[in-house]
Design a protein around this motif. Structure first.
Motif, PDB file in Angstrom:
ATOM      1  N   UNK A  85       0.852  -1.197   0.000  1.00 32.02           N
ATOM      2  CA  UNK A  85       0.000   0.000   0.000  1.00 32.02           C
ATOM      3  C   UNK A  85       0.888   1.247   0.000  1.00 32.02           C
ATOM      4  N   UNK A  86       0.372   2.378  -0.498  1.00 30.92           N
ATOM      5  CA  UNK A  86       1.027   3.652  -0.190  1.00 30.92           C
ATOM      6  C   UNK A  86       0.713   4.036   1.257  1.00 30.92           C
ATOM      7  N   UNK A 105       6.335  -5.874   5.826  1.00 29.74           N
ATOM      8  CA  UNK A 105       7.159  -4.728   6.191  1.00 29.74           C
ATOM      9  C   UNK A 105       6.194  -3.581   6.482  1.00 29.74           C
ATOM     10  N   UNK A 106       6.215  -3.096   7.703  1.00 28.84           N
ATOM     11  CA  UNK A 106       5.228  -2.095   8.128  1.00 28.84           C
ATOM     12  C   UNK A 106       5.962  -0.831   8.572  1.00 28.84           C
ATOM     13  N   UNK A 107       5.552   0.300   7.998  1.00 33.11           N
ATOM     14  CA  UNK A 107       6.172   1.584   8.354  1.00 33.11           C
ATOM     15  C   UNK A 107       5.101   2.539   8.852  1.00 33.11           C
ATOM     16  N   UNK A 144       0.044   4.572   7.995  1.00 35.75           N
ATOM     17  CA  UNK A 144       1.136   3.626   7.792  1.00 35.75           C
ATOM     18  C   UNK A 144       1.152   3.152   6.340  1.00 35.75           C
ATOM     19  N   UNK A 145       2.226   2.425   5.999  1.00 40.41           N
ATOM     20  CA  UNK A 145       2.341   1.761   4.701  1.00 40.41           C
ATOM     21  C   UNK A 145       2.752   0.326   4.971  1.00 40.41           C
ATOM     22  N   UNK A 169      -7.988   7.520   2.870  1.00 45.28           N
ATOM     23  CA  UNK A 169      -7.165   8.431   2.082  1.00 45.28           C
ATOM     24  C   UNK A 169      -5.798   7.808   1.867  1.00 45.28           C
ATOM     25  N   UNK A 170      -5.346   7.883   0.616  1.00 53.36           N
ATOM     26  CA  UNK A 170      -4.006   7.420   0.285  1.00 53.36           C
ATOM     27  C   UNK A 170      -3.156   8.637  -0.043  1.00 53.36           C
ATOM     28  N   UNK A 171      -1.900   8.575   0.327  1.00 52.29           N
ATOM     29  CA  UNK A 171      -1.007   9.724   0.178  1.00 52.29           C
ATOM     30  C   UNK A 171       0.150   9.349  -0.745  1.00 52.29           C
TER      31      UNK A 171
END
Ligand SMILES: [Fe+2]
Length: 192
Positions: A85-86, A105-107, A144-145, A169-171
């Motif tokens: 995902x973004x 992988x999570x940010x 998060x992404x 919402x995606x950024x």
């Protein structure tokens, strides 16, 4: 409303019902993280087979359960190699996410400034989450992404949303840490 029958579904639902009865989001999400970690390791809980089938052109979202009484929704996500995902929000709702198979992988991102319709985010450290691990988002910390970092393995995660998440919402990055925002509908994939 159980969208899909599977062994151990009742244990999962009972654990969530108990968690959402707690008085605040911090207590609820902590209880859900612990419950998910336990349930992922419990061999009596077997997610339906379709959850392990990836889609070629997008990560799959399949709803397992929606509580008419409490309003929450449980969605299994299937991540093909490098699918992700973004940066996105969760429409102001809490969410708990557990890794069932593979690695994600999570940010997390922190929104530090908004100006002229643009958003400045700072990443807060990327973690690799393996099977049996769970994390949560509580607004305003809801950005998060997620990505499956593998070149060949499928990853599966289970997400418990406070309410069904059908839009968010995606950024998209535009300049350094500045992002533009798109409102998006979120579809559910077929279950069988
Ligand atoms: Fe998310």
């Amino acid at each position: 409303m159980l969208s899909l029958e599977f062994p151990g579904a009742r244990q999962l639902i009972d654990a969530i019902d108990a968690a959402v009865a707690l008085p605040d989001p911090a207590a609820t999400t902590e209880s859900l993280r612990n419950a998910l970690c336990r349930l992922i390791r419990n061999p009596e809980v077997q997610l339906p087979a379709c959850v392990f089938e990836r889609e070629d052109d997008h990560y799959a979202r399949r709803e397992l359960y929606r509580s008419e009484r409490h309003g929450y929704s449980v969605v299994a996500m299937t991540w093909g190699p490098r699918q992700g995902t973004p940066v996105h929000d969760h429409a102001g709702q809490w969410c708990v996410e557990g890794v069932w198979q593979g690695t994600l992988e999570i940010t997390p991102f922190e929104l530090v400034e908004t100006r002229d319709g643009r958003y400045r985010f700072e990443p807060r450290g990327t973690m690799n989450a393996g099977p049996g691990s769970a994390g949560s988002l509580i607004p305003p910390h809801e950005y998060h992404a997620i990505q499956n970092p593998s070149d060949d393995a499928t990853a599966v995660s289970v997400h418990i949303y406070q309410r069904p998440l059908d839009a968010c919402c995606k950024f998209q990055p535009s300049d350094g840490n500045w992002y533009t925002r798109d409102e998006c509908q979120l579809a559910l994939d077929e279950t069988h």
